[in-house]
Design a protein around this motif. Sequence first.
Motif, PDB file in Angstrom:
ATOM      1  N   LYS A  53       0.815  -1.499 -20.549  1.00 27.10           N
ATOM      2  CA  LYS A  53       1.912  -2.450 -20.563  1.00 27.10           C
ATOM      3  C   LYS A  53       1.586  -2.874 -22.198  1.00 27.10           C
ATOM      4  N   LEU A  54       2.010  -2.797 -23.161  1.00 29.17           N
ATOM      5  CA  LEU A  54       1.595  -4.056 -24.429  1.00 29.17           C
ATOM      6  C   LEU A  54       2.437  -4.939 -24.234  1.00 29.17           C
ATOM      7  N   ILE A  55       1.419  -6.350 -24.420  1.00 35.27           N
ATOM      8  CA  ILE A  55       2.692  -7.793 -24.951  1.00 35.27           C
ATOM      9  C   ILE A  55       2.505  -8.158 -25.654  1.00 35.27           C
ATOM     10  N   LEU A  56       4.105  -8.655 -26.359  1.00 36.60           N
ATOM     11  CA  LEU A  56       4.410  -9.077 -27.974  1.00 36.60           C
ATOM     12  C   LEU A  56       4.043 -10.310 -27.551  1.00 36.60           C
ATOM     13  N   ILE A  90       6.109  -1.794 -20.765  1.00 42.17           N
ATOM     14  CA  ILE A  90       6.031  -1.113 -19.946  1.00 42.17           C
ATOM     15  C   ILE A  90       6.139   0.661 -20.730  1.00 42.17           C
ATOM     16  N   ILE A  91       4.450   1.543 -20.848  1.00 38.90           N
ATOM     17  CA  ILE A  91       5.398   2.918 -21.474  1.00 38.90           C
ATOM     18  C   ILE A  91       4.295   4.561 -20.564  1.00 38.90           C
ATOM     19  N   VAL A 146       8.802   3.086 -19.958  1.00 33.80           N
ATOM     20  CA  VAL A 146       9.179   2.720 -18.558  1.00 33.80           C
ATOM     21  C   VAL A 146      10.325   2.017 -18.377  1.00 33.80           C
ATOM     22  N   GLN A 147       9.905   0.452 -18.791  1.00 32.38           N
ATOM     23  CA  GLN A 147      10.244  -0.778 -18.289  1.00 32.38           C
ATOM     24  C   GLN A 147       9.943  -1.693 -19.520  1.00 32.38           C
ATOM     25  N   ALA A 148      10.581  -2.503 -19.783  1.00 29.01           N
ATOM     26  CA  ALA A 148      10.635  -3.618 -20.621  1.00 29.01           C
ATOM     27  C   ALA A 148      10.906  -5.093 -20.220  1.00 29.01           C
TER      28      ALA A 148
END
Length: 218
Positions: A147-150, A165-166, A174-176
Amino acid sequence: MKKISYAFLFSLFFFISPANADSLSSLDIERASLRSLSFTATIETPKPNGRMSKMEMKYYYLSPNKFRSELKMGIEGNLLTVSDGTFIWSWQNRTKKLYRQARNKLIENFKLFGPFDPITAFSAPDISLSELFELKSSLPMRNSERKLILTPKKNVGSYDRIELIIEDNGKKPVQATVWKKNILTAKITFTNYIKNPQLSNSLFVFEPPRGIRINELR
């Protein structure tokens, strides 16, 4: 025009790999090397009754500055957005509204006001992601996902956090989810994508319908 902003997430996923998941500068390098992409996705947005409204989308990108998004919005009609390299066109078939903006003018506005229209920001490799966003965290999850948070560096009003989410190998989104003051504003689930496909240039040509007024955006 609000629906356009939910399409922005799509381009970002295709620039992430294990070696660069913690660096926006590295993402910029990967993004600049991308030749083309195509994918489909389902976008869900909250409704007042607690249910979710679903929209289906197709997206195409051709380096360096052309893209096309086709969004089916149910009873609200369809929204087509096309960047032909010079102009960005937005056509709403139900309302018969047509908007056009010079691409270079929109790029200038990003630098002044932040990524208020992220679909174009992420689809324009001449705009630095590290100039527009901060990567707050990159966390491993179960099932080999990350999970990346920007967050946008400038207050853009419509959102304040993006959670991506990758797959941990960085090859598939996968999802955002998009958030505003901890309230979910959009959820995007990816169903298919092809990196560097052969795309016809005709996808990125827009011919205004006859008799339709063009609304110029500044």
